[in-house]
Design an enzyme around this catalytic site. Structure first.
Site, PDB file in Angstrom:
ATOM      1  N   GLU A 171      49.283  13.917  66.708  1.00 19.42           N
ATOM      2  CA  GLU A 171      49.893  13.262  67.873  1.00 19.42           C
ATOM      3  C   GLU A 171      50.741  12.054  67.486  1.00 19.42           C
ATOM      4  O   GLU A 171      50.487  10.919  67.909  1.00 19.42           O
ATOM      5  CB  GLU A 171      48.828  12.865  68.889  1.00 19.42           C
ATOM      6  CG  GLU A 171      48.150  14.070  69.504  1.00 19.42           C
ATOM      7  CD  GLU A 171      47.410  13.759  70.799  1.00 19.42           C
ATOM      8  OE1 GLU A 171      47.088  12.585  71.044  1.00 19.42           O
ATOM      9  OE2 GLU A 171      47.158  14.695  71.572  1.00 19.42           O
ATOM     10  N   GLU A 175      45.067  21.791  71.116  1.00 20.22           N
ATOM     11  CA  GLU A 175      43.909  21.062  71.635  1.00 20.22           C
ATOM     12  C   GLU A 175      43.837  21.259  73.138  1.00 20.22           C
ATOM     13  O   GLU A 175      44.863  21.220  73.824  1.00 20.22           O
ATOM     14  CB  GLU A 175      44.036  19.552  71.392  1.00 20.22           C
ATOM     15  CG  GLU A 175      43.824  19.105  69.988  1.00 20.22           C
ATOM     16  CD  GLU A 175      43.901  17.575  69.885  1.00 20.22           C
ATOM     17  OE1 GLU A 175      43.609  16.883  70.878  1.00 20.22           O
ATOM     18  OE2 GLU A 175      44.275  17.096  68.812  1.00 20.22           O
TER      19      GLU A 175
HETATM   20  C1  GLA Z   1      44.013  13.738  71.404  1.00 21.35           C
HETATM   21  C2  GLA Z   1      43.747  13.713  69.925  1.00 21.35           C
HETATM   22  C3  GLA Z   1      42.380  14.166  69.568  1.00 21.35           C
HETATM   23  C4  GLA Z   1      41.338  13.711  70.554  1.00 21.35           C
HETATM   24  C5  GLA Z   1      41.736  14.133  71.928  1.00 21.35           C
HETATM   25  C6  GLA Z   1      40.720  13.766  72.979  1.00 21.35           C
HETATM   26  O1  GLA Z   1      44.631  14.864  71.842  1.00 21.35           O
HETATM   27  O2  GLA Z   1      44.680  14.443  69.176  1.00 21.35           O
HETATM   28  O3  GLA Z   1      42.089  13.686  68.270  1.00 21.35           O
HETATM   29  O4  GLA Z   1      41.232  12.330  70.492  1.00 21.35           O
HETATM   30  O5  GLA Z   1      42.948  13.494  72.251  1.00 21.35           O
HETATM   31  O6  GLA Z   1      41.115  14.155  74.256  1.00 21.35           O
END
Ligand code: GLA
Ligand code: ZN
Length: 686
Positions: A150, A312
């Site tokens: 991210e 994710e």
């Molecule tokens: C983000 C991060 C993850 C985790 C999620 C939790 O997407 O990439 O590492 O922290 O949030 O929702």
């Protein structure tokens, strides 16, 4: 996409065995098998563990993890661990620490905390990617590489400032050109030396309106937004290139955040550097269904329709909302198919096993703190895993065909929201969403496209609030309409070039001839106020004389040849054009002069589609979402019931097979609450 290695929808997610003792790892493998997990993302936040000091690397835990996963038939999405620098690095080399807009230099802490221009960060991130690629280049478990995590955040440190100057020098060549582009004679900003240019921040050009940072000098701030997106992208490229130098056929990606509409990064530009798009999607039940669907469509649009990976998602509750509701039974399955319906070829969770400590201990996971398979969430995950497994490769790689395109442009987004005036109520994403919703509510398939995208394959192109018209784009639209396309744009369009400099000679600037109108003024309404669009002619179900509310901005339009189809209902500009259509070449260019209520846009877009011959995929009740994918002559129609009660759906006479139940269906059927069908048929040729 994976050199022929992924024959199924990928199912699994983030796995952090480094937080657990070895005996738990064995148990994890048993549970993964039970749940149908076939992919695990590892090594996302383990830089400190992998590199205890400047010269030592230790990957034994990772060796073991990879071997264990491989032995258990689970493929690996290999993180590079560079999304949180180690504490020793911050102490020894403070240049890795990010500087905020107000000039505060961060101390060690949190994650996503490195300055993208830091020589230390770049040196060690690259070295880490090399170490990993060298060590695991032949490891059979690895399916793809997941660089960092991210990416985001802007930094305002001196290294970034210098890199910005270098970037500007590359872009403009001379200060004269830069001064011209930024309009620096305003407020005495003429620059005589590159060193005089500082990062636009709360210490220089920026200030806040309603808690949102904005700027006094749009030109420099826009360039800083472009620069930071590029500068962070460079960090990605550095690691990607390091991996590919050692493993030329490695599949490399990173995960995009904020459901895909993360403002600081121009994901269309980023997409060109990724082998496959990765998305982190965290919808919640208070978000409209179409909000999520639009973002999935955008992810499919980033690489011209290529399937992407849902990297994710959360199988149950989040931990970062004010209140974190459980996902109701069936909702995880429904939302997973929502992603697949719109182009995802994977369902991956954050995370597979719930942590015991720190920030995310209450973040939902497939394996809960109870540690076993006898939980509702695990059962639901395992059922979905089995179902996806049964689908085999049927849907993998399937594409989506749309005849309608909505333009989405990050630079336009930045420019609109950096502009001082006309109104803070104008939010680019909201306006794009309004148009998207008009199609979504009628199950008309839409692609989200960039300014680089080819238009000729679309019968209808909508560009909500096309405030910034980049060089060459007006003539691209001209050609498109000349040769028969239908184009729709809105209020506050055609105003500036890519430097946020107004195109003189009357709005909508370069689009004036195409649209056949002149916008003389633009009225910003108070947040609570509305004007009305009154139909002056009938247009499908928009009957002559019918009245619809409109908000935010009202352009005061003069027709210069365009046909007027609606006019304003009140105020001193009552009777002036509010909806126009200009016949141009063999096509049409439409102008919606304000932001109308949803039903108006639904009817207008429905009518335009009808005239062009674009059909809804299926007529279905409210909140029954329909989307389709095609592959090898087959069409897969996804029907998703987002209602909390069953809904009756008319499928028509033709017999189709529901891939999920295995049943042949036709005519009237009842789809359960949160129910999903994937109807297979021969591909329609229209
Ligand atoms: C983000 C991060 C993850 C985790 C999620 C939790 O997407 O990439 O590492 O922290 O949030 O929702
Ligand atoms: Zn910096």
């Amino acid at each position: 996409m994976f050199n022929g290695k992924a024959a199924k929808i990928l199912y699994g997610g983030d796995y952090n065995p480094e937080q657990w003792p070895r005996e738990v790892w064995q148990e994890d493998m048993r549970l993964f098998q039970l749940a149908g997990v076939n992919i695990a993302t590892v090594n996302v936040f383990s830089w400190a563990l992998n590199q205890p000091d400047e010269n030592t690397y230790s990957f034994e835990w990772l060796d073991e993890t990879l071997d264990l996963l491989h032995a258990s038939g689970v493929q690996v999405c290999m993180g590079t661990s560079t999304a949180a620098h180690p504490a020793w690095m911050a102490t020894k080399y403070p240049d890795v620490l990010l500087v905020e807009s107000d000039g505060r230099k961060r101390k060690f802490g949190r994650r996503h905390n490195s300055c993208p221009s830091s020589p230390t960060y770049r040196k060690y991130a690259k070295r880490m990617a090399q170490q990993l690629a060298e060590r695991y280049k032949d490891h059979p478990a690895i399916l793809l590489w997941h660089v960092n995590n991210e990416y985001g955040l802007r930094c305002y440190c001196e290294n970034c400032e210098q890199a910005f100057r270098d970037w500007l020098q590359q872009k403009y060549g001379t200060l004269d050109k830069l001064n011209e582009a930024w309009y620096t004679r305003f407020w005495g900003h003429t620059f005589y030396d590159w060193k005089e240019i500082v990062a636009p921040s709360a210490q220089s050009e920026h200030f806040q309106i309603n808690g949102v940072e904005t700027t006094c000098f749009q030109g420099i701030s826009l360039d800083y937004a472009r620069f930071t997106s590029d500068q962070i992208l460079d960090c990605y490229k550095l690691e990607r290139d390091a991996i590919k130098a050692i493993i030329p056929d490695a599949v490399v990606t990173t995960n995009f955040q904020s459901n895909g509409t993360y403002k600081p990064l121009d994901y269309f530009k980023w997409a060109k550097e990724l082998d496959v798009i990765g998305l982190d999607a965290y919808p919640t039940s208070d978000m409209p269904v179409s909000y999520t669907s639009m973002r999935h469509d955008l992810m499919r649009g980033l690489k011209d329709g290529d399937p992407y990976l849902l990297m994710e998602s959360c199988p149950s509750q989040l931990n970062w909302k004010p209140q974190n509701a459980l996902k109701r039974p069936g909702v995880n399955r429904l939302w997973s198919y929502q992603a697949i319906a719109r182009g995802a070829d994977s369902i991956m969770y954050f995370q597979l096993r719930r942590s015991l400590g720190a920030f995310e201990k209450f973040h939902g996971a497939m394996i809960d703190h109870a540690g076993h398979e006898h939980t509702r969430v695990f059962r639901e995950c395992a059922e979905l895993g089995a179902e996806l497994d049964r689908l085999g490769d049927t849907l993998v790689g399937a594409r989506t065909e749309a005849k309608v395109a909505i333009l989405f442009d990050w630079e336009n987004w930045w420019a609109i929201e950096y502009s001082s005036g006309l109104t803070v109520d104008l939010k680019y994403l909201n306006e794009v969403q309004h148009y998207y919703d008009a199609f979504f509510s009628q199950n008309i398939q839409v692609d989200l496209i960039s300014t680089d995208s080819e238009l000729s394959g679309y019968d209808l192109v909508v560009a909500p609030v096309l405030y910034m018209v980049k060089e060459g784009y007006a003539s691209k639209l001209d050609d498109y309409v000349q040769s028969g396309g239908t184009f729709v744009t809105t209020f506050f369009s055609g105003i500036v070039n890519e430097n946020d400099r107004v195109t003189p000679g009357g709005y909508p600037g370069e689009l004036r001839k195409l649209l056949g109108i002149w916008v003389e003024e633009s009225d910003a309404l108070l947040t609570s106020k509305t004007n009305q669009l009154k139909m002056s002619a009938s247009l499908g179900s928009l009957e002559q004389g019918s009245v619809y509310d409109c908000r935010i901005l009202c352009d005061l339009v003069h027709s210069e040849g365009a046909e007027v189809l609606a006019e304003y209902g009140s105020d001193f500009y009552k009777g002036m054009p509010a909806l126009t259509k200009n016949s141009y070449g063999t096509g049409e260019a439409w102008y919606v002069a304000s932001s109308p209520e949803p039903i108006f846009l639904q009817k207008l877009m429905g009518r335009l589609c009808e005239r062009i011959g674009i059909q809804p995929l299926l007529k279905a009740p409210d909140l029954v979402e329909v989307s389709s994918r095609q592959k090898e002559g087959k069409r897969f129609l996804f029907v998703l019931n987002h209602n909390e009660e069953p809904r009756t759906i008319e499928l028509g006479d033709a017999m189709q097979t529901d891939l999920l139940s295995g049943k042949d269906v036709s005519g009237k059927i009842e789809l359960a609450a949160n129910g999903v069908m994937i109807l297979e048929s021969e591909q329609r040729r229209d």
